[in-house]
Motif scaffolding. Structure first.
Motif, PDB file in Angstrom:
ATOM      1  N   THR A 153       0.833  -1.205   0.000  1.00  0.00           N
ATOM      2  CA  THR A 153       0.000   0.000   0.000  1.00  0.00           C
ATOM      3  C   THR A 153       0.869   1.259   0.000  1.00  0.00           C
ATOM      4  OG1 THR A 153      -1.733  -1.184   1.165  1.00  0.00           O
ATOM      5  CG2 THR A 153      -1.833   1.217   1.259  1.00  0.00           C
ATOM      6  N   GLU A 157       1.237   4.247  -2.710  1.00  0.00           N
ATOM      7  CA  GLU A 157       1.035   5.646  -2.310  1.00  0.00           C
ATOM      8  C   GLU A 157       2.277   6.499  -2.602  1.00  0.00           C
ATOM      9  OE1 GLU A 157      -2.299   5.017   1.247  1.00  0.00           O
ATOM     10  OE2 GLU A 157      -0.196   5.177   1.793  1.00  0.00           O
ATOM     11  N   MET A 185      -8.299  -8.366   5.028  1.00  0.00           N
ATOM     12  CA  MET A 185      -8.532  -6.937   4.793  1.00  0.00           C
ATOM     13  C   MET A 185      -7.397  -6.294   3.988  1.00  0.00           C
ATOM     14  SD  MET A 185     -11.454  -6.272   5.846  1.00  0.00           S
ATOM     15  CE  MET A 185     -12.308  -7.834   5.988  1.00  0.00           C
ATOM     16  N   ALA A 188      -8.293  -5.819   0.363  1.00  0.00           N
ATOM     17  CA  ALA A 188      -9.063  -4.610   0.047  1.00  0.00           C
ATOM     18  C   ALA A 188      -8.157  -3.378   0.095  1.00  0.00           C
ATOM     19  CB  ALA A 188     -10.226  -4.460   1.030  1.00  0.00           C
ATOM     20  N   LYS A 189      -7.287  -3.350   1.111  1.00  0.00           N
ATOM     21  CA  LYS A 189      -6.407  -2.194   1.307  1.00  0.00           C
ATOM     22  C   LYS A 189      -5.456  -2.013   0.122  1.00  0.00           C
ATOM     23  CE  LYS A 189      -2.806  -1.682   4.609  1.00  0.00           C
ATOM     24  NZ  LYS A 189      -2.369  -1.951   6.012  1.00  0.00           N
ATOM     25  N   ALA A 192      -7.293  -1.108  -3.141  1.00  0.00           N
ATOM     26  CA  ALA A 192      -7.741   0.284  -3.106  1.00  0.00           C
ATOM     27  C   ALA A 192      -6.575   1.227  -3.435  1.00  0.00           C
ATOM     28  CB  ALA A 192      -8.336   0.618  -1.736  1.00  0.00           C
ATOM     29  N   ARG A 196      -6.333   3.760  -6.661  1.00  0.00           N
ATOM     30  CA  ARG A 196      -6.075   5.199  -6.533  1.00  0.00           C
ATOM     31  C   ARG A 196      -4.909   5.626  -7.415  1.00  0.00           C
ATOM     32  NH1 ARG A 196      -5.951   8.476  -0.910  1.00  0.00           N
ATOM     33  NH2 ARG A 196      -8.177   8.893  -0.892  1.00  0.00           N
TER      34      ARG A 196
ATOM     35  N   ALA B 251     -13.146   8.559  -0.344  1.00  0.00           N
ATOM     36  CA  ALA B 251     -12.055   8.825   0.588  1.00  0.00           C
ATOM     37  C   ALA B 251     -12.338   8.197   1.954  1.00  0.00           C
ATOM     38  CB  ALA B 251     -11.838  10.328   0.736  1.00  0.00           C
ATOM     39  N   TYR B 254     -11.720   4.543   1.606  1.00  0.00           N
ATOM     40  CA  TYR B 254     -10.273   4.283   1.505  1.00  0.00           C
ATOM     41  C   TYR B 254      -9.636   4.306   2.892  1.00  0.00           C
ATOM     42  CZ  TYR B 254      -5.498   4.435  -0.314  1.00  0.00           C
ATOM     43  OH  TYR B 254      -4.188   4.139  -0.597  1.00  0.00           O
ATOM     44  N   GLN B 255      -9.948   5.355   3.645  1.00  0.00           N
ATOM     45  CA  GLN B 255      -9.343   5.491   4.980  1.00  0.00           C
ATOM     46  C   GLN B 255      -9.771   4.358   5.902  1.00  0.00           C
ATOM     47  OE1 GLN B 255      -6.841   7.188   5.531  1.00  0.00           O
ATOM     48  NE2 GLN B 255      -6.969   8.376   3.645  1.00  0.00           N
ATOM     49  N   PHE B 257     -10.455   1.203   5.162  1.00  0.00           N
ATOM     50  CA  PHE B 257      -9.691  -0.024   4.916  1.00  0.00           C
ATOM     51  C   PHE B 257      -8.185   0.204   5.062  1.00  0.00           C
ATOM     52  CE2 PHE B 257     -13.818  -1.158   3.394  1.00  0.00           C
ATOM     53  CZ  PHE B 257     -13.911  -2.503   3.724  1.00  0.00           C
ATOM     54  N   ARG B 258      -7.759   1.436   4.820  1.00  0.00           N
ATOM     55  CA  ARG B 258      -6.346   1.795   4.968  1.00  0.00           C
ATOM     56  C   ARG B 258      -5.890   1.576   6.403  1.00  0.00           C
ATOM     57  NH1 ARG B 258      -2.054   1.888   5.098  1.00  0.00           N
ATOM     58  NH2 ARG B 258      -0.382   3.202   4.323  1.00  0.00           N
TER      59      ARG B 258
END
Lengths: 294, 269
Positions: A153, A157, A185, A188-189, A192, A196, B251, B254-255, B257-258
């Motif tokens: 992740t 980013e 999880m 998903a993270k 995502a 992005r 957003a 995203y946060q 699951f982040r």
């Protein structure tokens, strides 16, 4: 003033030598862990590590691609001295208090000298700056728990923030069982974060290596703009044993291998290890102006 | 809430006769228009899709379907979707996004189908694309785990702004049987596995994976389903109205699951 390099050619020669030295150094470390030789899982031939170093751990007899560690992989790809590791100390606690997990983690760290199953770095490949992440199948079978999910992740980013291409080499047994639902999880993270990055116009090249299954196949590894695979790599969602139990019959020859995925439309190209650097360089150059399209 | 063991809840979550996706659809929505097919040549009945009204407002409904009779079970592959089902879900999610409809999903699957054809059709890619797509939606997404939340096949429909669980629903990285067989090479130790996996609604609320747990009648949801329908209805209404005030739903998701899973960065001594 004394010029450091007499000509561009000398400089290139020197860089090439340095790269070879880096490869050999990494290979020597790998060899020390394995002893003097290895039995090829493909053909059963005994291959000396000296020989394997030269072939980048591809069996000289049958072309089988032996699994290699994350640092060796990076040393085969990156330009000398361009490597800067990102978040090397990143680990995850035993959040579910799973019995015996800490001890197992400590043993894996002792065995591999890795902090967890993913290594991330920023570096240059043939002069192209990029963010690289590599899963190492020696550490808990490259399984994805919180540490791996977080590193992938962050890599996405970071690539988004610095407008760099992202290259991920996968090798994973799937989700890290001991981290239970938190492992799930991470699918998903990471997905995502890739989404992005993609929406921001970033180029993501995903490379499947042997073996990649489960939660890694069903998340970031399957989301590349370009998807490559090493020859013969086992790639799937469910593992072959589970499928065999489900359907109660023998699996067809070559099922879930890279070539099978290519035939079914899930891989752009199969690239032998010796050509990986050249291929990635070509792809990065093709996207150079458009690394970010927005 | 009742004091059942994790293994007992796993059993309840799988009880035949426990309200499934179609029961919730029938009791919570009106004007239901069923949407079929992935537009790539397949229709997978194990994933239900529809456009319907929720308290008058058009929404998209998705959910795993196990079937009520043996014949339906067979047709729905016991709630184990194929890649076609996930591609249908993607199609309907894109459509919901286009028309600005909130998405309500019902999670009830042992997992995505581990078979030859499913692999040939790209089960991994189909699930991954669901996760990526859902993570970026700008409409509200509410996932309700009503029975079994089995692995990636469940998560593929559960990347919601809110994740609600029924008290006896379970949600895990793998079935307890699969877990025991991988870790201990003994599927017979499934009950023991359920105990250490942290798969109950209460565990998942504590871990921040679930946002709300809806209590069930003492003997399980199937003994008095009307109470459960009403409670789920109230919960969805409440979360939808909260989410409508959210400025950036993608957003927020995203946060959410982040933040799953804490990490350490100090060098170990």
């Amino acid at each position: 003033m004394q010029p450091l390099f007499r000509s561009r050619r000398d400089r290139l020669d020197r860089l090439r030598r340095q790269r070879e030295e880096a490869v050999e150094a990494a290979a020597r470390r790998e060899a020390a862990a394995h002893g003097g030789s290895q039995t090829c899982p493909g053909c059963g031939a005994e291959c000396s590590n000296q020989e394997l170093v030269k072939t980048e751990y591809v069996c000289p007899h049958c072309g089988y691609h032996l699994p290699i560690g994350a640092y060796l992989r990076l040393s085969l790809l990156l330009d000398p001295f361009s490597f800067r590791e990102l978040w090397p100390e990143l680990t995850a606690p035993n959040a579910l208090d799973f019995p015996g997990y800490e001890g197992k983690l400590a043993a894996q760290r002792e065995k591999t000298a890795l902090s967890d199953a993913a290594v991330a770095a920023v570096g240059k490949l043939d002069g192209h700056q990029g963010v690289f992440a590599v899963l190492d199948s020696r550490f808990f079978m490259g399984s994805m728990g919180v540490a791996v999910g977080e590193k992938i992740t962050r890599a996405a980013e970071y690539a988004r923030k610095h407008r760099l291409p992202l290259i991920i080499f996968s090798a994973s047994g799937g989700a890290r069982m001991q981290e239970g639902i938190l492992s799930l999880m991470q699918m998903a993270k990471t997905s995502a974060a890739i989404e992005r990055f993609s929406k921001a116009g970033g180029l993501y090249i995903s490379v499947f290596t042997h073996p990649t299954t489960g939660g890694v196949t069903a998340s970031f590894a399957s989301l590349g703009d370009i998807t490559l695979a090493e020859p013969g790599a086992l790639i799937g969602f469910a593992g072959p044993r589970v499928i065999q139990q489900t359907i109660g019959q023998e699996l067809p020859q070559g099922f879930q291998r890279a070539e099978y995925l290519e035939d079914h439309g899930f891989v752009d190209q199969i690239v032998p290890r010796g050509e990986m650097r050249k291929t990635l360089s070509q792809l990065l150059a093709l996207h150079r102006k458009g690394v970010f399209h927005r | 809430m009742s004091k059942l063991t994790a293994a007992q809840r796993v059993k309840l979550a799988r009880t035949p006769g426990r309200p499934g996706t179609l029961d919730f659809v029938q009791h919570l929505f009106t004007d239901v228009f069923v949407c079929k097919g992935d537009r790539l040549g397949r229709e997978d009945p194990s994933i239900f899709g529809a456009v319907a009204r929720f308290h008058g407002r058009p929404v998209t409904v998705l959910g795993h379907r196990k079937g009520r009779t043996f014949e339906e079970n067979m047709k729905c592959n016991f709630g184990m979707p194929s890649p076609d089902g996930y591609r249908k879900a993607q199609r309907l999610m894109r459509q919901a996004e286009k028309f600005g409809r909130p998405i309500i999903t019902f999670i009830d699957t042992p997992g995505a189908y581990p078979g030859l054809e499913a692999e040939a059709g790209g089960q991994g890619e189909a699930i991954a694309s669901c996760l990526a797509l859902m993570s970026g939606l700008t409409v509200p997404v509410i996932a309700v785990v009503i029975g079994e939340g089995g692995s990636g096949g469940a998560l593929a429909l559960a990347v919601g702004n809110r994740v609600i669980m029924l008290e006896n629903a379970v949600y895990s990285v793998l079935s307890p049987e699969g877990f025991a067989s991988i870790l201990w090479k003994d599927a017979g130790r499934a009950e023991e596995a359920a105990g250490v996996m942290k798969l109950t609604a209460a565990d998942l609320l504590k871990l921040g994976v679930a946002d709300q747990v809806i209590p069930e009648p003492e003997e399980g949801a199937h003994t008095d389903p009307e109470v459960v329908y009403a409670a789920v209805d109230r919960a969805i209404v409440r979360h939808l109205s909260q989410l409508e005030k959210e400025r950036d739903l993608a957003a927020q998701r995203y946060q959410k699951f982040r933040a799953m899973g804490a990490v350490r960065e100090e060098t170990e001594a």
